[in-house]
Motif scaffolding. Structure first.
Motif, PDB file in Angstrom:
ATOM      1  N   GLU A  65       0.829  -1.209   0.000  1.00  0.00           N
ATOM      2  CA  GLU A  65       0.000   0.000   0.000  1.00  0.00           C
ATOM      3  C   GLU A  65       0.858   1.252   0.000  1.00  0.00           C
ATOM      4  OE1 GLU A  65      -2.297   0.969   3.392  1.00  0.00           O
ATOM      5  OE2 GLU A  65      -0.752   0.390   4.823  1.00  0.00           O
ATOM      6  N   ASP A  66       0.266   2.333  -0.456  1.00  0.00           N
ATOM      7  CA  ASP A  66       0.949   3.623  -0.476  1.00  0.00           C
ATOM      8  C   ASP A  66       0.842   4.309   0.874  1.00  0.00           C
ATOM      9  OD1 ASP A  66       1.475   3.266  -3.172  1.00  0.00           O
ATOM     10  OD2 ASP A  66      -0.322   4.349  -3.812  1.00  0.00           O
ATOM     11  N   LEU A  67       1.850   5.097   1.182  1.00  0.00           N
ATOM     12  CA  LEU A  67       1.741   6.077   2.252  1.00  0.00           C
ATOM     13  C   LEU A  67       1.342   7.393   1.600  1.00  0.00           C
ATOM     14  CD1 LEU A  67       3.395   3.861   3.761  1.00  0.00           C
ATOM     15  CD2 LEU A  67       4.529   5.719   4.989  1.00  0.00           C
ATOM     16  N   VAL A  68       0.318   8.029   2.137  1.00  0.00           N
ATOM     17  CA  VAL A  68      -0.208   9.274   1.565  1.00  0.00           C
ATOM     18  C   VAL A  68       0.048  10.420   2.523  1.00  0.00           C
ATOM     19  CG1 VAL A  68      -1.962   8.090   0.193  1.00  0.00           C
ATOM     20  CG2 VAL A  68      -2.498   8.794   2.532  1.00  0.00           C
ATOM     21  N   ALA A  69       0.063  11.617   1.987  1.00  0.00           N
ATOM     22  CA  ALA A  69       0.275  12.804   2.815  1.00  0.00           C
ATOM     23  C   ALA A  69      -1.027  13.199   3.495  1.00  0.00           C
ATOM     24  CB  ALA A  69       0.797  13.954   1.973  1.00  0.00           C
ATOM     25  N   LEU A  70      -0.961  13.452   4.791  1.00  0.00           N
ATOM     26  CA  LEU A  70      -2.097  13.977   5.548  1.00  0.00           C
ATOM     27  C   LEU A  70      -1.728  15.394   5.968  1.00  0.00           C
ATOM     28  CD1 LEU A  70      -4.889  13.180   6.762  1.00  0.00           C
ATOM     29  CD2 LEU A  70      -3.668  12.734   8.905  1.00  0.00           C
ATOM     30  N   VAL A 101       2.466  18.112   9.441  1.00  0.00           N
ATOM     31  CA  VAL A 101       2.032  17.189   8.389  1.00  0.00           C
ATOM     32  C   VAL A 101       2.613  15.817   8.693  1.00  0.00           C
ATOM     33  CG1 VAL A 101       2.011  19.081   6.720  1.00  0.00           C
ATOM     34  CG2 VAL A 101       4.031  17.594   6.878  1.00  0.00           C
ATOM     35  N   THR A 102       2.103  14.813   7.984  1.00  0.00           N
ATOM     36  CA  THR A 102       2.660  13.472   8.150  1.00  0.00           C
ATOM     37  C   THR A 102       2.409  12.669   6.891  1.00  0.00           C
ATOM     38  OG1 THR A 102       2.853  11.620   9.693  1.00  0.00           O
ATOM     39  CG2 THR A 102       0.633  12.301   9.095  1.00  0.00           C
ATOM     40  N   LEU A 103       3.089  11.544   6.774  1.00  0.00           N
ATOM     41  CA  LEU A 103       2.762  10.526   5.789  1.00  0.00           C
ATOM     42  C   LEU A 103       2.181   9.349   6.539  1.00  0.00           C
ATOM     43  CD1 LEU A 103       4.301  12.232   3.741  1.00  0.00           C
ATOM     44  CD2 LEU A 103       5.344  10.134   2.855  1.00  0.00           C
ATOM     45  N   ILE A 104       1.083   8.815   6.021  1.00  0.00           N
ATOM     46  CA  ILE A 104       0.309   7.845   6.779  1.00  0.00           C
ATOM     47  C   ILE A 104      -0.105   6.696   5.858  1.00  0.00           C
ATOM     48  CG2 ILE A 104      -1.915   8.922   6.332  1.00  0.00           C
ATOM     49  CD1 ILE A 104      -2.593   8.557   9.283  1.00  0.00           C
ATOM     50  N   PRO A 105      -0.115   5.458   6.342  1.00  0.00           N
ATOM     51  CA  PRO A 105      -0.553   4.344   5.497  1.00  0.00           C
ATOM     52  C   PRO A 105      -2.000   4.522   5.051  1.00  0.00           C
ATOM     53  CG  PRO A 105       0.616   3.522   7.420  1.00  0.00           C
ATOM     54  CD  PRO A 105       0.373   4.982   7.649  1.00  0.00           C
ATOM     55  N   GLU A 106      -2.232   4.245   3.787  1.00  0.00           N
ATOM     56  CA  GLU A 106      -3.559   4.451   3.223  1.00  0.00           C
ATOM     57  C   GLU A 106      -4.635   3.654   3.948  1.00  0.00           C
ATOM     58  OE1 GLU A 106      -4.955   5.204  -1.351  1.00  0.00           O
ATOM     59  OE2 GLU A 106      -3.594   3.536  -0.939  1.00  0.00           O
ATOM     60  N   VAL A 107      -4.267   2.461   4.456  1.00  0.00           N
ATOM     61  CA  VAL A 107      -5.250   1.600   5.112  1.00  0.00           C
ATOM     62  C   VAL A 107      -5.794   2.216   6.394  1.00  0.00           C
ATOM     63  CG1 VAL A 107      -3.648   0.278   6.565  1.00  0.00           C
ATOM     64  CG2 VAL A 107      -5.708  -0.833   5.668  1.00  0.00           C
ATOM     65  N   LYS A 166       7.233   7.496  -4.788  1.00  0.00           N
ATOM     66  CA  LYS A 166       6.101   6.786  -4.235  1.00  0.00           C
ATOM     67  C   LYS A 166       6.586   6.030  -3.001  1.00  0.00           C
ATOM     68  CE  LYS A 166       1.982   4.557  -6.025  1.00  0.00           C
ATOM     69  NZ  LYS A 166       1.357   3.918  -7.205  1.00  0.00           N
ATOM     70  N   VAL A 167       6.028   6.366  -1.848  1.00  0.00           N
ATOM     71  CA  VAL A 167       6.440   5.738  -0.592  1.00  0.00           C
ATOM     72  C   VAL A 167       5.444   4.639  -0.264  1.00  0.00           C
ATOM     73  CG1 VAL A 167       7.093   6.105   1.818  1.00  0.00           C
ATOM     74  CG2 VAL A 167       7.371   7.956   0.153  1.00  0.00           C
ATOM     75  N   THR A 168       5.916   3.413  -0.116  1.00  0.00           N
ATOM     76  CA  THR A 168       5.021   2.268   0.095  1.00  0.00           C
ATOM     77  C   THR A 168       5.485   1.420   1.274  1.00  0.00           C
ATOM     78  OG1 THR A 168       6.269   0.789  -1.372  1.00  0.00           O
ATOM     79  CG2 THR A 168       4.534   2.147  -2.374  1.00  0.00           C
ATOM     80  N   ARG A 169       4.611   0.529   1.695  1.00  0.00           N
ATOM     81  CA  ARG A 169       4.976  -0.499   2.654  1.00  0.00           C
ATOM     82  C   ARG A 169       4.211  -1.777   2.312  1.00  0.00           C
ATOM     83  NH1 ARG A 169       1.859  -0.088   8.531  1.00  0.00           N
ATOM     84  NH2 ARG A 169      -0.260  -0.060   7.694  1.00  0.00           N
ATOM     85  N   THR A 170       4.809  -2.904   2.597  1.00  0.00           N
ATOM     86  CA  THR A 170       4.100  -4.164   2.487  1.00  0.00           C
ATOM     87  C   THR A 170       3.328  -4.410   3.785  1.00  0.00           C
ATOM     88  OG1 THR A 170       6.045  -5.351   3.308  1.00  0.00           O
ATOM     89  CG2 THR A 170       5.772  -5.184   0.907  1.00  0.00           C
TER      90      THR A 170
END
Length: 302
Positions: free
Chosen positions: A164-169, A238-244, A263-267
């Motif tokens: 999944e992507d990490l998105v900016a909040l 601000v933060t980057l947060i897992p989309e889930v 693109k910042v992701t994590r499994t």
């Protein structure tokens, strides 16, 4: 050597205090002290160094503790395996998870499993990433859902469900709030709200920033994903947060913007012991998870 002696020894070793161990075990302090003395006499070594009312393990005591914890786990698993062999649908599963999987991924999976096996019980343990890996390795929990999934650990085996992507909040009044996407470098001068040092999601973001030649300016830290979202909503950074983590729970006064460069992701997946077989009920849940996430499109790569 008796099982009771081993149980008393492990409890004292964990608490480093005989009285506290006795209270937890609901026995007299003298009984605990006597059993520890008898155990040390039988082994012919000192397992503890006494420091007033406190005790600390000797070097040989630490080695003995590691072996005894493994032995007790084997005995407990043997009892559970006999029970679960008779009826896997009546067993208990001990599962760990981090806060970033607590609001959607974990509850969704357990809910789906309990539709099939309503009598299975769960013991849930929320914890930090590296601590959960240690708990699975030591047998204190049966498995853990994690993100990212460790694939090179010696004592645990990882299986990936999805990436999944990490998105900016961002706060809704942020200068970039109207953008449809952004580059991570555009946040170079912003104040970040992150997990503390030692948390894996912080490591993921710091590494991504380092590749762009800057270190994030951390203004606030929070150990819980909802606390971090709340601080962003308050306009503190601000933060980057897992989309889930924001499927059904985006804070008011915030905006979510995809990060496209880089693109910042994590499994996301599950870890189980590498050298210890799962018990019948654990095995049911493990294979359910693998099937569940392979069939649900919202978890798959775009």
């Amino acid at each position: 050597m008796e099982l009771r002696q081993i149980q008393y020894f492990i409890e004292v070793a964990k608490r480093e205090h005989v009285t506290d161990a006795a209270l937890h075990l609901h026995v007299a302090q003298s009984a605990v002290s006597r059993q520890i003395f008898n155990l040390e006499s039988e082994l012919g070594v000192d397992l503890f160094v006494r420091e007033g009312r406190n005790v600390k393990l000797t070097p040989i005591g630490r080695i003995f503790l590691e072996h005894m914890e493994e032995a007790v786990t084997i005995l407990e698993n043997a009892q559970r395996e006999i029970s679960e062999y008779l009826d896997p649908g009546q067993g208990t599963i001990r599962v760990g998870f981090p806060s970033s999987l607590a609001t959607h991924t974990m509850p969704t999976a357990i809910s789906g499993f309990r539709e099939r096996y309503p009598n299975v019980k769960f013991q849930l343990k929320q914890g930090a990433y590296y601590h959960l890996i240690e708990l699975v390795a030591k047998g204190e929990i049966d498995m853990a859902l994690l993100g990212p999934v460790p694939m090179d650990e010696k004592k645990v085996k990882g299986s990936i469900f999805f990436t999944e992507d990490l998105v900016a909040l961002l706060p809704k009044d942020h200068r970039l709030a109207g953008e449809t996407s952004l580059k991570l470098s555009q946040l170079r001068d912003d104040s970040f709200i992150l997990f503390p040092n030692g948390f894996i999601l912080r490591e993921v973001l710091v590494e991504a920033c380092a590749k762009l030649g800057f270190q994030p300016n951390v203004s606030f830290e929070g150990e819980d994903i909802d606390a971090i979202k709340g601080l962003v909503a308050a306009g503190l950074g601000v933060t980057l947060i897992p989309e889930v983590t924001i499927f059904d729970n985006r804070p008011k006064s915030t905006v979510i913007i995809p990060v496209i460069e880089p693109k910042v992701t994590r499994t996301v997946g599950v870890i189980i012991p590498r050298h210890r077989q799962l018990l019948p009920t654990q095995n049911l849940f493990y294979h359910f998870l693998m099937d569940f996430f392979s069939r649900h499109e919202q978890y798959q790569d775009e």
